[in-house]
Enzyme design. Structure first.
Site, mmCIF file in Angstrom:
data_model
loop_
_atom_site.group_PDB
_atom_site.id
_atom_site.type_symbol
_atom_site.label_atom_id
_atom_site.label_comp_id
_atom_site.label_asym_id
_atom_site.label_seq_id
_atom_site.Cartn_x
_atom_site.Cartn_y
_atom_site.Cartn_z
ATOM 1 N N ASP A 93 0.871 -1.173 0.000
ATOM 2 C CA ASP A 93 0.000 0.000 0.000
ATOM 3 C C ASP A 93 0.914 1.231 0.000
ATOM 4 O O ASP A 93 2.061 1.179 0.445
ATOM 5 C CB ASP A 93 -0.961 -0.017 1.192
ATOM 6 C CG ASP A 93 -2.143 0.927 0.979
ATOM 7 O OD1 ASP A 93 -2.184 1.617 -0.058
ATOM 8 O OD2 ASP A 93 -3.027 0.978 1.850
ATOM 9 N N ASP A 267 -7.596 -7.657 0.960
ATOM 10 C CA ASP A 267 -6.662 -7.761 2.094
ATOM 11 C C ASP A 267 -7.431 -7.262 3.309
ATOM 12 O O ASP A 267 -8.324 -6.411 3.168
ATOM 13 C CB ASP A 267 -5.435 -6.854 1.916
ATOM 14 C CG ASP A 267 -5.743 -5.422 2.296
ATOM 15 O OD1 ASP A 267 -6.372 -4.732 1.477
ATOM 16 O OD2 ASP A 267 -5.426 -5.005 3.419
HETATM 17 N N1 GUN Z 1 -6.681 0.546 2.632
HETATM 18 C C1 GUN Z 1 -8.012 0.493 2.882
HETATM 19 N N2 GUN Z 1 -8.655 1.487 2.225
HETATM 20 C C2 GUN Z 1 -7.709 2.184 1.549
HETATM 21 C C3 GUN Z 1 -7.754 3.340 0.693
HETATM 22 O O1 GUN Z 1 -8.803 3.919 0.407
HETATM 23 N N3 GUN Z 1 -6.551 3.750 0.188
HETATM 24 C C4 GUN Z 1 -5.373 3.120 0.477
HETATM 25 N N4 GUN Z 1 -4.238 3.590 -0.054
HETATM 26 N N5 GUN Z 1 -5.312 2.054 1.273
HETATM 27 C C5 GUN Z 1 -6.464 1.590 1.805
#
Ligand code: GUN
Length: 373
Positions: A93, A267
């Protein structure tokens, strides 16, 4: 093994897809669940166990790893796969979401986000370009664009502004990522609980021609029905031949219903976090091992499971471990929970192949409704 990143749909059942993402480090069978390995570890689990449960990919977090031990250090030590002894695909992420939920004194503008570490208060700047650079240093196979996610309920004008900013950041991330045939950079659809904004976001991102698309900004406080409506507004606007990833979701029920609406990847911290809090996922719903009713119960969580944690340890012993805050309690329950989630994904994939997703989903839900054994 393939040299380029690709995705194939192998079978469909309604809007649900059984597919395969391929890349040099391996294949991901979809629908897929990615265990969360925030700081280079799936908490309490050995990587060999994570793999043996059928995980094809795990998730890592830019935010946590850039703060500790640092992206440049991980790169010097051979990259995240080598460092953590997980040689299979890793998705990272981008950091924006974690900055907003964890960091202190954060400020966001067109350039990016500035914030102070929740660990030692040190100041950091992260732009879309720096996020991609960090994900590259980590060696991530699937990198996420930097985005801004608004908590729900939120003001429409704030949701729209964040969605438009995320679109501009998607373009900058695409340019920063450049041409890396074996890896992918996914865009993230935003737009809160507004179908109009979701459609705009999905359409504009699709025009960028990315290798995959995530749906973000959901499971952030809205009812499940709203989340499902947003998937119904979003998925038809995304290219059919690219993977779709629903970020941070969810419960087993959320997963079944999202797969039926066209989602391929998930996830969530639920199975791992719940395992550290004495909660077990089973075919008959969630079981709280802290509860005194388990103190004399010699039965395992599920004698039919092929996971040793679920099959070989009594509820009485698990209760004892949880109550005494033994590390083994968290280890066994996390193992049980990830086994449950990966088994669910395997059943979902088989159900789509058989064209029986609706029927088998109903049977799975019936088991939860019946309650604990
Ligand atoms: N993890 C859960 N929701 C999100 C989101 O909206 N953006 C990002 N970057 N990670 C997430």
């Amino acid at each position: 093994m393939t040299e380029t990143f690709g995705f194939r749909v192998l079978a469909t059942d309604g809007l649900a897809r059984r597919g395969e993402v391929s890349m040099p480090r391996g294949k991901i069978r979809t629908p897929a669940f990615m265990p969360v390995g925030t700081g280079g570890t799936v908490k309490t689990m050995y990587m060999d166990q994570v793999r043996a449960l059928g995980s094809d990919i795990i998730l890592g977090n830019t935010y946590h790893l850039m703060l500790r031990p640092g992206a440049e250090r991980v790169a010097r030590l051979g990259g995240l796969h080598h460092f953590s002894r997980w040689p299979h695909p890793i998705l990272t992420d981008s950091g924006g979401f974690q900055v907003m939920s964890l960091a202190k004194l954060r400020k966001l503008d067109e350039k990016g986000v500035t914030f102070r570490s929740h660990i030692d208060g040190a100041a950091y700047e992260m732009s879309p370009e720096r996020s991609i650079e960090i994900q590259g240093l980590l060696g991530s196979d699937i990198q996420m664009q930097l985005d801004e996610c608004i908590a729900l309920p939120g003001e429409e004008k704030d949701i729209e502004r964040a969605m438009e900013l995320s679109l501009r950041w998607a373009e900058r991330c695409k340019a920063a990522f450049g041409d890396q045939p074996g890896r992918a950079m996914f865009g993230i659809v935003q737009g809160g609980d507004k179908a109009r904004l979701r459609e705009r976001s999905a359409t504009a991102l699709s025009e960028l021609g990315l290798k995959g698309y995530a749906v973000g900004g959901l499971a952030v406080g809205e009812p499940q029905a709203v989340m499902l409506d947003m998937l119904e507004a979003t998925c038809p606007e995304l290219p059919a031949d690219k993977p779709r990833y629903l970020m941070g979701v969810g419960t087993p029920d959320d997963i079944l219903k999202s797969v039926a609406r066209g989602i391929d990847m998930f996830d969530c911290v639920m199975p791992t976090r719940a395992g550290r809090h004495g909660l077990a996922y089973t075919r008959r719903g969630k079981v709280n091992l802290r509860n005194a009713r388990h103190a004399d119960d010699p039965r395992p969580l599920d004698e039919e499971s092929d996971c040793p944690a679920s099959r070989d340890y009594s509820r009485a012993y698990l209760h004892h471990l949880v109550r005494s805050q033994e590390a083994l309690g968290a280890m066994l329950l996390t193992w049980n929970n990830l086994a449950y989630y990966q088994r669910l994904m395997q059943d979902i994939r088989a159900a789509i192949e058989a064209g029986e997703l609706a029927e088998r989903s109903a049977l799975i839900s019936e088991g939860w409704a019946r309650g604990d054994l």
